[in-house]
Structure formats: C-alpha cells, structure tokens
Design an enzyme around this catalytic site. Structure first.
Site, PDB file in Angstrom:
ATOM      1  N   LYS B 182       0.555  -1.039   0.161  1.00 11.11           N
ATOM      2  CA  LYS B 182       0.214  -0.466   0.046  1.00 11.11           C
ATOM      3  C   LYS B 182       1.103   1.211   0.346  1.00 11.11           C
ATOM      4  O   LYS B 182       1.870   1.520   1.122  1.00 11.11           O
ATOM      5  CB  LYS B 182      -0.927   0.256   0.869  1.00 11.11           C
ATOM      6  CG  LYS B 182      -1.847   1.338   1.013  1.00 11.11           C
ATOM      7  CD  LYS B 182      -2.917   1.500   2.809  1.00 11.11           C
ATOM      8  CE  LYS B 182      -1.775   2.329   3.334  1.00 11.11           C
ATOM      9  NZ  LYS B 182      -2.122   3.730   2.684  1.00 11.11           N
ATOM     10  N   GLY B 234       7.813   4.198   8.733  1.00 12.17           N
ATOM     11  CA  GLY B 234       6.818   5.301   7.907  1.00 12.17           C
ATOM     12  C   GLY B 234       7.269   5.455   9.713  1.00 12.17           C
ATOM     13  O   GLY B 234       8.391   5.905  10.645  1.00 12.17           O
ATOM     14  N   SER B 235       6.090   6.452  10.705  1.00 12.79           N
ATOM     15  CA  SER B 235       5.860   6.659  12.090  1.00 12.79           C
ATOM     16  C   SER B 235       6.330   5.815  12.403  1.00 12.79           C
ATOM     17  O   SER B 235       5.609   4.901  12.787  1.00 12.79           O
ATOM     18  CB  SER B 235       5.108   7.824  12.024  1.00 12.79           C
ATOM     19  OG  SER B 235       4.335   7.193  12.403  1.00 12.79           O
ATOM     20  N   THR B 236       7.153   6.110  13.890  1.00 12.10           N
ATOM     21  CA  THR B 236       7.481   5.730  15.039  1.00 12.10           C
ATOM     22  C   THR B 236       6.482   5.195  15.369  1.00 12.10           C
ATOM     23  O   THR B 236       6.036   4.211  15.808  1.00 12.10           O
ATOM     24  CB  THR B 236       8.868   6.101  16.325  1.00 12.10           C
ATOM     25  OG1 THR B 236      10.186   6.179  15.396  1.00 12.10           O
ATOM     26  CG2 THR B 236       8.979   5.276  17.441  1.00 12.10           C
ATOM     27  N   GLU B 237       5.579   6.293  15.323  1.00  8.84           N
ATOM     28  CA  GLU B 237       4.148   5.699  16.751  1.00  8.84           C
ATOM     29  C   GLU B 237       3.261   5.016  16.217  1.00  8.84           C
ATOM     30  O   GLU B 237       2.379   4.563  16.588  1.00  8.84           O
ATOM     31  CB  GLU B 237       3.752   7.224  16.344  1.00  8.84           C
ATOM     32  CG  GLU B 237       1.702   7.235  16.441  1.00  8.84           C
ATOM     33  CD  GLU B 237       1.408   9.002  16.089  1.00  8.84           C
ATOM     34  OE1 GLU B 237       1.903   9.315  15.741  1.00  8.84           O
ATOM     35  OE2 GLU B 237       0.024   8.586  16.310  1.00  8.84           O
ATOM     36  N   GLY B 239       4.807   2.956  13.533  1.00  2.00           N
ATOM     37  CA  GLY B 239       5.350   1.016  14.020  1.00  2.00           C
ATOM     38  C   GLY B 239       5.331   0.363  14.801  1.00  2.00           C
ATOM     39  O   GLY B 239       4.555  -0.311  15.296  1.00  2.00           O
ATOM     40  N   GLU B 256      10.900   0.074   9.200  1.00  2.00           N
ATOM     41  CA  GLU B 256      11.195   1.310   9.292  1.00  2.00           C
ATOM     42  C   GLU B 256      11.003   2.661   9.730  1.00  2.00           C
ATOM     43  O   GLU B 256      10.821   3.016   9.666  1.00  2.00           O
ATOM     44  CB  GLU B 256      11.931   1.512   8.201  1.00  2.00           C
ATOM     45  CG  GLU B 256      12.481   0.208   6.913  1.00  2.00           C
ATOM     46  CD  GLU B 256      14.544   0.356   7.644  1.00  2.00           C
ATOM     47  OE1 GLU B 256      15.336   1.270   8.629  1.00  2.00           O
ATOM     48  OE2 GLU B 256      15.106  -0.474   7.210  1.00  2.00           O
ATOM     49  N   CYS B 290      13.809  10.168   6.819  1.00  2.00           N
ATOM     50  CA  CYS B 290      13.958   9.358   8.130  1.00  2.00           C
ATOM     51  C   CYS B 290      15.264   9.552   9.122  1.00  2.00           C
ATOM     52  O   CYS B 290      15.505   9.833  10.254  1.00  2.00           O
ATOM     53  CB  CYS B 290      13.544   8.431   8.275  1.00  2.00           C
ATOM     54  SG  CYS B 290      14.469   6.943   6.992  1.00  2.00           S
ATOM     55  N   GLU B 387      11.680  13.837  15.582  1.00  2.00           N
ATOM     56  CA  GLU B 387      11.667  14.030  14.409  1.00  2.00           C
ATOM     57  C   GLU B 387      10.261  14.966  13.948  1.00  2.00           C
ATOM     58  O   GLU B 387       9.077  15.386  13.821  1.00  2.00           O
ATOM     59  CB  GLU B 387      10.845  13.059  13.768  1.00  2.00           C
ATOM     60  CG  GLU B 387      11.254  12.815  12.184  1.00  2.00           C
ATOM     61  CD  GLU B 387      11.131  11.123  11.847  1.00  2.00           C
ATOM     62  OE1 GLU B 387      10.077  10.237  11.859  1.00  2.00           O
ATOM     63  OE2 GLU B 387      11.958  11.241  10.933  1.00  2.00           O
TER      64      GLU B 387
END
Lengths: 305, 479
Positions: B182, B234-237, B239, B256, B290, B387
């Site tokens: 996606k 994508g974002s850590t949140e 993830g 990642e 990133c 970030e």
C-alpha cells in the site's frame, strides 16, 4: 544426590551445611530485596531447597547492572570475549559432577543422562566461544556500492537483552540461550526456570568465577509471570528472548515490547541437543553501515564529500 | 547584471499522468470498492489525478491473490526464473525513468533533480541488485536452505514513493515471497505506474498487488490473518501500534521508523564540504527523510564561522517549482505535513530558540516551508528531540568528542549519524561509538542496495539492502 541440597538429620556427629540459594546480580549474590523465597522440589516432589523469589525491584536492579556492564563487555575485543566464554566452559567442566546432580534432581533423569546434559552444555559454550571473533566476518563485510565510497557493514550487539530460560531444559536450554547473547557482546538478564532453578543458580556461581565481568549475566529466580512484564516494558532493555515463554505469555510480552520498539526473538520449540545454527547469534545483532568517500585525493575522480 | 538562472522546467506531459488510477490486484487494474480520492500536486495545490480507493474487502482479495500466486506460481518457481523477472523490471524502470521522475515530482513535490538523479536510478538499482540474489539465497549467510515466508504485507511512506516500493518489493520477490503493498494516500501514482511495468514484464498475476487508501487500508493489510510478514516504513508512533497489534501472532515484522540524526562537525573538518553535507543532510527532499541530519552538532571553537558559512550557503538554495531543473528545495508533501512542520517550528520559537531562514519568496500556491535553522538550542527542546520531517535544522555545540557522542546518542532514535573530520582515527572511533544504523563520514545521505540500511533503538528493527536485508524475507530455520 539429595544430601547436598538438603540438611540431613545428623549422621554420626555431623550435620550437613545446607546452602542458601540466592540471585546473581551485578556479579554478586544478593537475596531478593523482597525478602521472599519459594521452595524448590525435586521431580518426585521432595523438598530440595529454598530459592530467592525475585521481585520487580530485583529485575530493575538486574537491568541497571546489565546496562552498566554493557559498555565494557561490548567494547572488549572479540578475542577476549571468546576467552572468557571458553573459561565458562572450563569452569563448568570442573564442576560436572555436582552440576549433574542438581540437573538430575530437578529434571528427574538419572545421573548418567544428567552428565550427558552437562557435557552438551560445556560443548555448547565451547562452540560459542569460537564464534565471538567470527561473527563480524561472517555477517558483515564490504559493500560494493555504486559510487566513490568505501562502505562496510559491521554487526554490533543490540544492548541489554531480557530472556526467559526454557522451563524444562534447566541447564542446557539456559546455556543455549545465554551463550549466543553474551558471545555477541550483549549483556543479559535471564529469568531462570521457575520450577527448576538450581542449575541456573549453580551456573551463576560458575560465571562468577569465570572472568565474566559482573553484570554481563544476571540471573533471576522466581516467577517469570511476575517479573518479565517489567523487563518487557523497561526502557533500558533493548531486546527480548522469549525462548522459555508460554504462547500466551509471548503475545502479552511482545505487546509490552512494542512501547519501546524492542527486538523480540520468539523461536519455535527447539531441541537443544542438536547443534545450533546461527539464528540465535543473529537475533541480537544490529548491522551498522559506515560510509566514507574515497575520492578526496581525486584518485578516483569522484565526489570529494 | 542579473545572474539568476533562467527557469528550466521539465515537461509535465512526459509524465503521461492519467486523469484516474485504479488499484492493481491479481494482475488487473480495476476499481476499488472505496470512493475516488484526489491526489494533489503539492507544488500547486491542484488535483493531479483521481485515485480509486481500496476497501478492506479489496485488501482481502489482494491477499488472496498473493496467496494463490505464492502457492501456485512464485513459490515453486526456480530462483533463476524469479531473478530474470526482476532483471526485466530493473531494466524497464530505467527505460521509463524520465516518465517516472516526472510523475514522482508532480505527485510528491520533490525537485525533479532529485527524483531524476536519486529516486528513480536507485529504485532500478534495487531491482537489479536483488535480481541477482534470487538464485543465490543459500549463500546469503542464513543457513543452507532459507525459505520464503509467504505473503508479505507492506506499507510505505510518501517521502520516497517509488524508491520505498523498490526497497520493499525487490527483496521480497527475490526471496520467493509474494506481495501486497500500500502506497501512502498522498503519493500513489509512481507505484501504480510501476504496476504497468510489472504487467509489461509479464510478472505473473498476483505476485505483486497494490491496494490504495489511507491508514485504515494499511491497518487491514498489516492485520490480515493470511499475511505472513509485515514490513512498514513510516512514523515511530504507527510502528509501535503495528508491533503491538502483531504481538503473539507469530507474523514476522520489520520496521523502518523515525530518526533524529546528529550531523557532527569537528574543528578540523573540511569546512566547505561539511557545509555542503549539512545542507544535503537536512534539506534534501525538503527534510522529508527519516535519516535526515536534523541535529547539527558543531564544535564550539568553529561554531560561529561555520554558521556564517552555512547561512551563506543556505541563501543560495533555490526554492520553488519542483519541476524546474534548477530547484533545490521543492514543496512540502501535503497541507497536513506543512501544518505539522509549522507547529513544531513554532514550538522552537516558544521554547526560546533563535530561528533563521534566508530571504526567500514562497510561491503563492502549493505547500511551502523555507529552509530554516534554529540556534541557541538545548537538548531538552522539542526541536532537538522530535522528528520534524521538514527542512528544519536544530544547531547545538560541543567541546569534546565524548560530549558529541553523548549528545548524538541522547535520543530514542538511532537511524543515522554524520561525522565530519579529517582525522581518520576519530572517524572510525566515532563510527563505533554512535548508536545508529548508518554512519556517514565526510558524506551524508548515501544509499545503495548493496549497503544495509536500518535503525537502532526506536528507529526500528530489521535492515533493507545487502545480505542483512534479505534476512527480513527469509526463514533461515537454523535455530
């Protein structure tokens, strides 16, 4: 075998000296800060000894000790780490007989089978002692990038690993979990088999006399269900080894790990008598890629930065 | 005399952008069961094309197609044959590179110079590199007989739409997995053009399936019970949320996530080159990277001189039409991201840091943020911890190498780092001490399929590229 663990009534004029089993944290043998113990039984249900029932605070102390030890251990030369791991094998070899007795008592196997287990554990340590200075060569290397750069990738230890030791395979399983973690330069907090903790405690004594710096290996006894969630959520733990966890515990602890993006190694059931592959060695290694230009003297005609 | 560059716009018609795009499932472009949604050209704010959106039912269909393709075709196929498909794809990406670069820049807002010179060639290189692994998996250092995992569910971000797709799809296919992927809802087009290339290359139906949509579609994909492996960038949140939702399922996961890279300049660094590297580190792709070098750590003894030179260099950056070949800084990818960057920069002001941007005229339409640096920054400020994912650089100073290491490592992230010094032993010492997955010394933002890329700590786990990257798509079985 039992008389080494349990005070016998006086035989003749002498009463055997019973042993107090404690935790192994930061190279020392403290009691649990909670002051609790729990009884350990042999396979037939007979009383063997009391073991320390570790608490949340003990788990946190173990993480502190492991973090403190990490810089020195990961910074030691691979040659040095190999010698230290080999030294563990030497010391275990020297205590084959009494380790076999606690294994036999706990696991309900005869002494010959227990000795075989101890021998396999010694051999496993020797195996991993030889890996310390080969990991970087086998899993790292030069990267042939399409540009004027010298680029290489090296494996590095992840950091502090919290592990659950196998419940039944109390010595060989434990050694098979610990050895790859520490051989690759990580420090570890391991929760020993709850029902069969004595081989782990004796292994702690062996580690303490094996040149393993205090804090590199920390052994907690008690209830994994009580202690491990704190380790799985701890901000200073980098990775989990769930080899000894139940399936339902795995789900819960993997969820706990997500809060700090911990690496989780959750392998399928493993026959530890077989010689190991490299999955356990690779589980707690990061790969660091380093780049540098090669063109600063205009020798390769490329970018100079 | 006016020495300004004349504008040199790329021809938008080379992109052949169609009015409407559809998801790609089981080898067929067909409408998703969601409503159409526009994809916006961030450089103008105008609608670029309509994209038919997928629904949860479409995800189910795509996973089913991937499973069937895995079982019937791709799994049983020899590595040699799989590799040949990937080589074909690599070649076709190169053949259509100019078209892809235009599509990417129109849809993403990044300068054409970057999509043309970095994104598309590197994407082709990823297919080419991994093609060669397909028949050599037993030599990858993962045991004698590594096996594919099955169906891979992949979710990629909007900052490098085609490049991230190549990073994800190429190793998955080389290892023998099939894919449902996606793209981000703001940047789906280049991947849907890549689907045309898959079809032209004769890739069997179902081997790669593309679903479109926003977070809900991604969530349905990563949580699908018939997906064996999830890869997310994508974002850590997000993830963390994915890691939590996959807990206990036994499905494999690589992440990642974000970064807050320190770019460390010592007093003996080649100053002009370091300035160039700092600019490249944070302003490349508008800072939507990133691994962007978003924290500048400069040695105190040269800080003043260095900042003067940095500001002088920043004043020459050209911001504007992403399609202009002279443009250095393009558009922020979306109104939403612009709001996020703006809000975080405002926090920098509120917390007492000093903001500076070169004189810079922002276009009157589209989404724009000027190249910005903050000085008088402390480690506690959000601009040096969070970030920002925009062209915003936080400047800190240090005195000793030990202090530089401590400050650089003082972050929950650990994706990348930069070191600038002429002293070789210091470079290697710093490279060892920095807890980051990539260390660029006297360079920055270099990517290559042969070099592993990925993070320490909360920047995620797993690697992409090199032998280490293949491990994410194979079960070694050697426990």
């Amino acid at each position: 075998m039992v008389d080494q663990q349990q005070p016998e009534p006086s035989t003749g004029s002498r009463l055997a000296v019973a042993k107090t089993y404690k935790l192994y944290l930061g190279g020392k043998f403290p009691r649990s800060e909670s002051g609790r113990t729990y009884p350990v039984f042999d396979s037939a249900g007979g009383f063997l000894a009391n073991a320390a029932q570790g608490s949340r605070k003990d788990a946190r102390d173990a993480v502190s000790a492991a973090r403190k030890a990490f810089a020195g251990w990961s910074g030691a030369t691979a040659y040095n780490r190999g010698q230290v791991v080999y030294r563990i094998a030497e010391m275990l070899e020297g205590r084959r007989a009494d380790v076999a007795e606690v294994v036999a008592a706990g696991e309900g196997v005869d002494v010959a089978a227990a000795r075989n287990t101890v021998d396999l554990a010694v051999d496993r340590l020797v195996h991993y002692a030889g890996w310390t200075d080969k990991v970087a060569t086998v899993f790292g290397g030069a990267n042939p990038v399409a540009g004027p750069f010298f680029a290489f990738s090296v494996p590095e230890p992840t950091g502090v690993v919290a592990a659950v030791a196998p419940r039944d395979d109390s010595l060989l399983g434990l050694v098979s979990v610990l050895a790859p973690i520490v051989s690759t330069g990580n420090s570890v907090v391991v929760v020993a088999s709850q029902t069969r903790p004595l081989p782990a405690i004796v292994l702690g004594e062996i580690l303490a006399t094996s040149d393993v710096p205090g804090g590199v290996v920390n052994i907690l006894t008690g209830s994994p269900a009580e202690m491990f969630p704190w380790l799985a959520r701890h901000g200073d733990v980098n990775a989990l080894d769930l080899t000894g966890a139940d399936p339902d515990q795995r789900g819960s602890w993997e969820r706990d790990a997500a809060g700090t993006v911990k690496r989780v190694f959750s392998p399928p059931p493993t026959d530890f008598t077989r010689s190991p592959g490299t999955a356990r060695l690779r589980a707690f290694l990061e790969t660091k890629s380093v780049w540098h230009p090669t063109g600063s003297l205009s020798l390769s005609g490329g970018s100079s930065y | 005399m006016d020495w300004q560059y004349a504008s040199a716009p790329e021809n938008a018609s080379i992109g052949r952008v169609k009015p409407r795009y559809q998801p790609f499932i089981d080898g067929v472009f067909a409408d998703g069961s969601g409503a159409d949604a526009p994809t916006i050209n961030p450089g103008t704010g105008e609608t670029l094309a309509q994209v038919s959106q997928s629904s949860v039912a479409d995800v189910d269909r795509a996973v089913g197609a991937a499973r069937a393709a895995y079982t019937d075709v791709w799994g049983p196929m020899s590595g040699t044959e799989r590799g040949k498909y990937l080589f074909r794809i690599a070649r076709a990406v190169a053949e259509r590179s100019r078209e892809l670069a235009v599509v990417e820049t129109l849809d993403n807002g990044k300068p054409i110079r970057e999509s043309r010179d970095v994104d598309i060639p590197t994407a082709a290189a990823h297919f080419f590199y991994h093609a060669g692994w397909a028949d050599k998996l037993e030599h990858a250092g993962l045991g004698p007989s590594p096996q594919p995992l099955g169906v891979a569910g992949q979710v990629i971000p909007w900052n490098f739409p085609l490049l991230m797709a190549a990073w994800k799809i190429a190793p998955a296919l080389a290892a023998g997995n099939t894919v449902v992927i996606k793209p981000a809802e703001t940047t789906p087009l280049s991947l849907l053009v890549l689907a045309e290339i898959f079809a032209d290359a004769g890739l069997p139906p179902g081997v790669v399936n593309i679903v479109t949509g926003a977070g809900d579609v991604g969530e349905a994909l990563v949580n699908h019970r018939d997906v064996d492996k999830v890869a997310f960038t994508g974002s850590t949140e997000v993830g963390k949320r994915i890691q939590s939702s996959l807990a206990g399922t036994g499905r494999r996961l690589t992440l990642e996530l974000g970064g807050k890279a320190a770019n460390i300049v010592f007093d003996d660094a080649p100053i002009d080159q370091a300035v160039e590297g700092i600019v490249n580190g944070i302003f490349f792709n508008q800072g939507h990277v990133c691994c962007a070098g978003s924290r500048l750590l400069v040695q105190e003894s040269i800080a003043e001189e260095f900042l003067d030179k940095l500001k002088a260099r920043m004043a020459t950056l050209r911001l504007g039409d992403p399609m202009d070949k002279n443009t250095d800084i393009g558009a922020i990818n979306s109104a939403e991201q612009l709001a996020r960057v703006t809000a975080l920069a405002d926090v920098g002001d509120a917390e007492g840091a000093q903001r500076w941007s070169p004189p810079c005229v922002l276009p009157d339409r589209g989404f724009w943020f000027p190249p910005t640096i903050f000085t008088e920054v402390s480690q506690a400020m959000r601009i040096s911890r969070d970030e920002i994912f925009g062209p915003v650089l936080a400047v800190l100073t240090f005195r000793t190498p030990e202090e530089a290491v401590a400050k650089a490592n003082n972050s929950p992230y650990g994706l990348s780092a930069g070191v600038w010094t002429e002293k070789g032993s210091r470079i290697l010492g710093m490279a060892g001490a920095l807890r980051a997955g990539v260390v660029w010394a006297n360079t920055f933002n270099r990517f290559d399929p042969a070099a592993a890329f990925g993070g320490y700590k909360e920047s995620g786990f797993g690697r992409e590229g090199g032998r280490a990257g293949l491990a994410a798509y194979l079960d070694s079985g050697d426990y």
